[in-house]
Design an enzyme around this catalytic site. Structure first.
Site, mmCIF file in Angstrom:
data_model
loop_
_atom_site.group_PDB
_atom_site.id
_atom_site.type_symbol
_atom_site.label_atom_id
_atom_site.label_comp_id
_atom_site.label_asym_id
_atom_site.label_seq_id
_atom_site.Cartn_x
_atom_site.Cartn_y
_atom_site.Cartn_z
ATOM 1 N N HIS A 209 0.826 -1.217 0.000
ATOM 2 C CA HIS A 209 0.000 0.000 0.000
ATOM 3 C C HIS A 209 0.859 1.266 0.000
ATOM 4 O O HIS A 209 0.376 2.350 0.315
ATOM 5 C CB HIS A 209 -0.916 0.020 1.222
ATOM 6 C CG HIS A 209 -1.727 -1.209 1.398
ATOM 7 N ND1 HIS A 209 -2.608 -1.648 0.450
ATOM 8 C CD2 HIS A 209 -1.780 -2.118 2.408
ATOM 9 C CE1 HIS A 209 -3.175 -2.772 0.861
ATOM 10 N NE2 HIS A 209 -2.686 -3.082 2.047
ATOM 11 N N HIS B 228 -7.111 -4.514 -0.894
ATOM 12 C CA HIS B 228 -6.461 -5.779 -1.227
ATOM 13 C C HIS B 228 -7.189 -6.457 -2.378
ATOM 14 O O HIS B 228 -7.016 -7.647 -2.620
ATOM 15 C CB HIS B 228 -6.469 -6.721 -0.023
ATOM 16 C CG HIS B 228 -6.019 -6.088 1.239
ATOM 17 N ND1 HIS B 228 -6.885 -5.460 2.109
ATOM 18 C CD2 HIS B 228 -4.788 -5.947 1.767
ATOM 19 C CE1 HIS B 228 -6.193 -4.975 3.126
ATOM 20 N NE2 HIS B 228 -4.930 -5.255 2.941
#
Lengths: 330, 330
Positions: free
Chosen positions: B56, B218
């Site tokens: 991320h 995700h």
């Protein structure tokens, strides 16, 4: 290829509307395609203008602001802006101290900035020009006679911008820009092609399991295609050709630049290998910048740019900058 | 799927070596996977620690530095860090004023930060925790009970970090963080799946011509799949669900966040549509941040996050910050 757009025809105009909405410190002329810092012309300051095809953001519009560019002229995707844009930009930023055009070495950009320089001088604006041609991958290619201009453009715009910010006259700002270009070298690799909105798909074919070594920022062919290499091998290859050409004998600024779609996780892993490879060749890195700065739409891949610096250039690098794409100390 | 890596097993360690090489202002413990600002613990200052799965970036390691986090704990890709990392981080940043754990609401992260809090308190470090759960797309999903934590994490880390920088005690820093989370909402869309290094290919299937509305960071499923929409339609959809849920009655901070592979040219065009859609709903935007900040590896797509602010929070937003991923005024 799915894109986050309305229609291909309005991609550049839509992005400019976004830039205007998000950055009230900029004046964005969407119709005429000129991005100017709102407080231009800055009294007593040399003006810096750059521009080029869209699709390389944040270059150049994202680098307009105190300490860097005074104005940028975005063309259509991968297409040179036209002289009218550059003349408008020059007029908007000239405080009477003259204007430096920073031009990446692509045939269309060179011709159009040349014409714009003549037109602007006819209107009484003193113009200097510097050509950026740092890419060691190839001489002469699809878009260019001579070396292509790529990552060093960021260094030229930042360092010349800082010099102008200090109140340097046009001659010194031009000389800093020229020196930075001469002291810079780049090399890029593509793991995937990029897709332009107009085409709606990849601009070239890159087979699964191969990469392009020495790719240009429009997906122009590079030196060779090879079977996929590791991050370590790519770093060794890129550092070798860049260092071989530059032969730095003082510390360097290092840009580890993402082409657009490469995750930052991968980019930092690559940066580790680039640092290692430079260390093995006894090159000292004074500062590193990692991120997507000179991009090729959604291309996966990366480039490295080295700029050899002395104390003067390092001080200019560390000076405050306040743009959408690069900001510190302000 | 080609990646700029050595082998999948070393992706996180390689990225940490790169972070260390490029950012001498950070102390990076590659073996134990803890990133700490070099001058920690800062005398008299509350410490801020966050962390989560890698993939991320720049969240969270890129947000370590003055004005934001004191330490971050990266897990494997899309996998929670372990309590030992968080305990080490807390010990490294505690100046005696206590430590705030900022935890995105995913089951693994919550459990591990809870355990770490107990262990750290056993070692004499006062711990407060705040849970980030801003994603309005779904309640309960693949990784989460309740709402997922996404883009608001950046706002929580920046605003609580600024409060800590001003010398606020743990109680106030915690209360700012909690308030920012309560005043924030996010919504994301995917145009493509992301590929993890371990899998070497897409983590889910998204057919050509479809997008996922409400996707998680995700690649978790969102609210629905639809035939591809325009930037304008996506902005209307996302703004509608976020504003409907938040119902802001004062200006907002706006994050227009790229998922990783979406070109900045597209992201700014989308930002224009988000501004338009907010304006039509009479929501005033105080500040906008556009870029790849809370990413999902090489996913194409974007998310928006709104955070309703008062003068206090706006001042904290404007306060200097100096991290690899977010920097101004310092």
């Amino acid at each position: 290829m799915k894109m986050l757009i309305n229609v291909p025809e309005t991609v550049v105009a839509d992005a400019l509307r976004g830039l205007a909405a998000c950055h009230p410190e900029l004046t964005v002329d969407v119709d005429n395609r000129v991005i100017v810092r709102r407080d231009a012309p800055v009294e007593g300051k040399v003006g810096l203008v750059s521009g080029g095809g869209s699709g390389h953001e944040p270059l150049h519009g994202g680098f307009v602001g105190p300490g860097m560019l005074d104005a940028a002229c975005p063309g259509e995707v991968f297409t040179s802006p036209v002289p009218d844009q550059m003349v408008r930009a020059a007029a908007a930023v000239d405080s009477g101290q003259g204007v430096l055009f920073i031009v990446k070495n692509y045939t269309g950009d060179v011709l159009n900035f040349d014409m714009a320089a003549e037109l602007a001088e006819d209107e009484g604006v003193q113009i200097a020009k510097v050509l950026v041609n740092d890419d060691v991958a190839v001489t002469d290619s699809l878009y260019t006679a001579g070396r292509r201009g790529t990552g060093a453009t960021l260094f030229v715009e930042k360092l010349a911008g800082a010099a102008a910010d200090e109140g340097a006259p046009l001659e010194r700002v031009e000389s800093v820009a020229r020196r930075v270009n001469e002291l810079s070298r780049s090399f890029g690799v593509a793991l995937s092609a990029c897709s332009t909105p107009a085409k709606g798909g990849p601009t070239f074919e890159l087979p699964a399991g191969e990469l392009e070594l020495g790719v240009g920022i429009h997906g122009e062919p590079g030196r060779e295609r090879r079977a996929m290499m590791t991050s370590r091998e790519i770093a060794d290859y890129a550092v070798e050709v860049v260092v071989e050409d530059l032969r730095p004998d003082s510390p360097v600024l290092l840009l580890v630049n993402g082409m657009g779609a490469t995750p930052q996780l991968e980019l930092y892993g690559f940066a580790a290998e680039v640092h290692r490879a430079l260390g093995e060749r006894r090159v000292t890195v004074a500062r590193t910048l990692v991120g997507n700065y000179v991009t090729s739409l959604d291309m996966a891949g990366a480039s490295i740019t080295l700029c050899q610096v002395d104390e003067d250039l390092l001080r200019l690098w560390d000076a405050p900058v306040r743009t959408a794409g690069l900001r510190w100390g302000a």
